[in-house]
Write an enzyme that holds these catalytic residues in place. Sequence first.
Site, PDB file in Angstrom:
ATOM      1  N   GLU A  65       0.804  -1.231   0.000  1.00 40.56           N
ATOM      2  CA  GLU A  65       0.000   0.000   0.000  1.00 40.56           C
ATOM      3  C   GLU A  65       0.827   1.267   0.000  1.00 40.56           C
ATOM      4  O   GLU A  65       0.516   2.213  -0.711  1.00 40.56           O
ATOM      5  CB  GLU A  65      -0.955   0.027   1.205  1.00 40.56           C
ATOM      6  CG  GLU A  65      -2.256  -0.724   1.009  1.00 40.56           C
ATOM      7  CD  GLU A  65      -2.085  -2.223   1.142  1.00 40.56           C
ATOM      8  OE1 GLU A  65      -0.973  -2.664   1.468  1.00 40.56           O
ATOM      9  OE2 GLU A  65      -3.070  -2.947   0.914  1.00 40.56           O
ATOM     10  N   HIS A 109     -10.080  -5.568  10.874  1.00 39.42           N
ATOM     11  CA  HIS A 109     -10.697  -5.394   9.563  1.00 39.42           C
ATOM     12  C   HIS A 109     -12.035  -4.674   9.649  1.00 39.42           C
ATOM     13  O   HIS A 109     -12.840  -4.774   8.731  1.00 39.42           O
ATOM     14  CB  HIS A 109     -10.907  -6.766   8.895  1.00 39.42           C
ATOM     15  CG  HIS A 109      -9.622  -7.397   8.444  1.00 39.42           C
ATOM     16  ND1 HIS A 109      -8.755  -8.006   9.318  1.00 39.42           N
ATOM     17  CD2 HIS A 109      -9.064  -7.498   7.223  1.00 39.42           C
ATOM     18  CE1 HIS A 109      -7.708  -8.466   8.651  1.00 39.42           C
ATOM     19  NE2 HIS A 109      -7.872  -8.166   7.373  1.00 39.42           N
TER      20      HIS A 109
END
Lengths: 394, 377
Positions: free
Chosen positions: B90, B159
């Site tokens: 990322e 998450h």
Amino acid sequence: MALSYLRSSSSRSANLLRPLSSAASLRRPISTDTTPITIETSVPFTSHQCEAPSRSVETNPSELLTFFRDMALMRRMEIAADSLYKAKLIRGFCHLYDGQEAVAVGMEAAITKKDCIITAYRDHCTFVGRGGTLLEVFAELMGRQAGCSKGKGGSMHFYKKDSNFYGGHGIVGAQVPLGCGLAFAQKYSKDESVTFALYGDGAANQGQLFEALNISALWDLPAILVCENNHYGMGTAEWRAAKSPAYYKRGDYVPGLKVDGMDALAVKQACKFAKEHALKNGPIILEMDTYRYHGHSMSDPGSTYRTRDEISGVRQERDPIERVRKLILSHDLATEKELKDIEKEVRKEVDDAIAQAKESPMPEPSELFSNVYAKGLGAESFGADRKELRATLA
Amino acid sequence: MLAIARQRILGQSFQKIRPAVSVLRSYSSAAKKITVREALNSALDEEMSADPKVFLMGEEVGEYQGAYKITKGLLEKYGPERVLDTPITEAGFTGIGVGAAYYGLKPVVEFMTFNFSMQAIDHIINSAAKSNYMSAGQISVPIVFRGPNGAAAGVGAQHSQCYASWYASCPGLKVLSPYNSEDARGLLKAAIRDPDPVVFLENELLYGESFPVSDEVLDSSFCIPIGKAKIEREGKDVTITAFSKMVGYALKAAEILEKDGIHAEVINLRSIRPLDRTTINASVRKTNRLVTVEEGFPQHGVGAEICASVVEESFAYLDAPVERIAGADVPMPYAANLERMAVPQIEDIIQIQESEGYNSFAFVDTVVCAGNASVNN
């Protein structure tokens, strides 16, 4: 001003500056003389996963004179910034580039303004190399309207988009993925140009650098990663920070070249080579072996982690401006006096720019709220008290 | 709160004359339904078709057809130069996206979920959001960061976080969060066309939900203005603000409250930054009560900002303290019963009637304000 010169037996430095072909032009102003001269770099290039370019560099009197003048200007500018900082006219962070001028100057000689450059916070000279003016530099450092970022950026945030200079970044290492992104966009747009992403030996260990390098190699991006290795990441010597300080090899599957970063001609040759490589074969790493005379920033004396002997030793043996001066003199391209005159001119230019910058006003209070967005959509923005100080963003 | 059975306190009802409201009033006669997924996919497709500078980047966006199938079919249509599968890095690929935006391209960077955006947050904030300001307008960053945000189902603490308030606190960013298909299409198209960095917070659980859309929404030029909230349901007794999935919950809660004679006005924020304070305050000045609803952590959340804003601008109009409903102040647990307690449910929204003083909903106004439209009886 025509520079006529006399053929005198000027000082001829010995070994390093043997000309391979002689430039025997008489009485031609050297500022426009483009007769080719070939000069050898100080040391040969060391390569990783590629064949090193030749150490014979083509140049000419005009270019050498430009090197001298530009580096002298940059040197003078940084020293003047030192004084301004001590006089408290420059605030916050100020990272000076003196000693490293050959990298900025040699790179510009090899590329065009269509190629992109992005660097970290030691960006004053890189900005000038891209065409920025002294006024823009000093005004920005002092936080005035005439600054290149209108006083809102500061020392670490110089930009010149019309010359494809993308800053000016304060977060160590962030500029490398950004530079690979510029290269991506150049390839996407089929512009046939490359990006030079500069970083230091300190940033060389950043993970995001390897992430970006991986993607650049996968996608064949025309990205040239240039490690300006001045051997110290702030106060930490390279051998204390990197298990392998052979930064030109750290790309593993990406080719690399180690370059004497104090030799403007070597830098030029390496950048020319890198540009040709990147356009055909994707990313390449250049490690510029260079040195900064100042500490990391104006808050760092620079002498607690290195000896004064080391600093003065480099100044004696490897100073980039002295190297070019000796080249010019040994080839009879100008006299000592002419070079000294150039230095005087440059000093005056710097002083004039500082005076002019001091005249520039500080930004209007309304500038607090400008440029938050490119398109403000009428959103409201608040100052500290939320009642008096507020604005509608255009 | 662990109350299993919620007491419905029937307010003292009284007769009010209300105009008959058709539920379908806000939509045109076309009754086509599309899922949020289809809405996002069509928006991406149309914007890529209209502007060759738009390209997509992210994990699995290409050959996998998108981790949640949002980018389905786009690789086939636009090719690998415009739909790029990235490695799982990322920080690296977000930086590359921002650099491409510096040069003038229009990247749409997908985070598989916004939890992973934390690996790249330096580029979102320092490289993207602040650049236009630091460069005094030289470097604008026309990039969109999109992906699912907030809780899903059973995916655990790492998450499930909602990043709306983190990103919305940062000047230089625009932060959008769609609820239905109309929002998804209009806001994503607006985001891609916008010259500033936009954080686009979707919701995984909404991707499969269908909503009716008008012909206007389906038109390729359809766009929703950034910075404007939408009143999804008009009411006069309490203002409920929400975004994303919570809009659906708020609407269901409003239907239930209606039966008790409480007419809630539900505002779908759509834009978290800029926040549509004008619409919110106008609504509270009408209803005199505010409840904010969000899925994320309560401290320093979106609701906290809205409450503060309303207290600053409309204090005299409030008949009760402002109230916020948010996720529990704990990392998201896995067990189904605990997870249910960690996120607002419809019952939590209905519960407001206890605290907002709806017991004595006889409407004796203690605060007399000029122009206050509360009904007195």
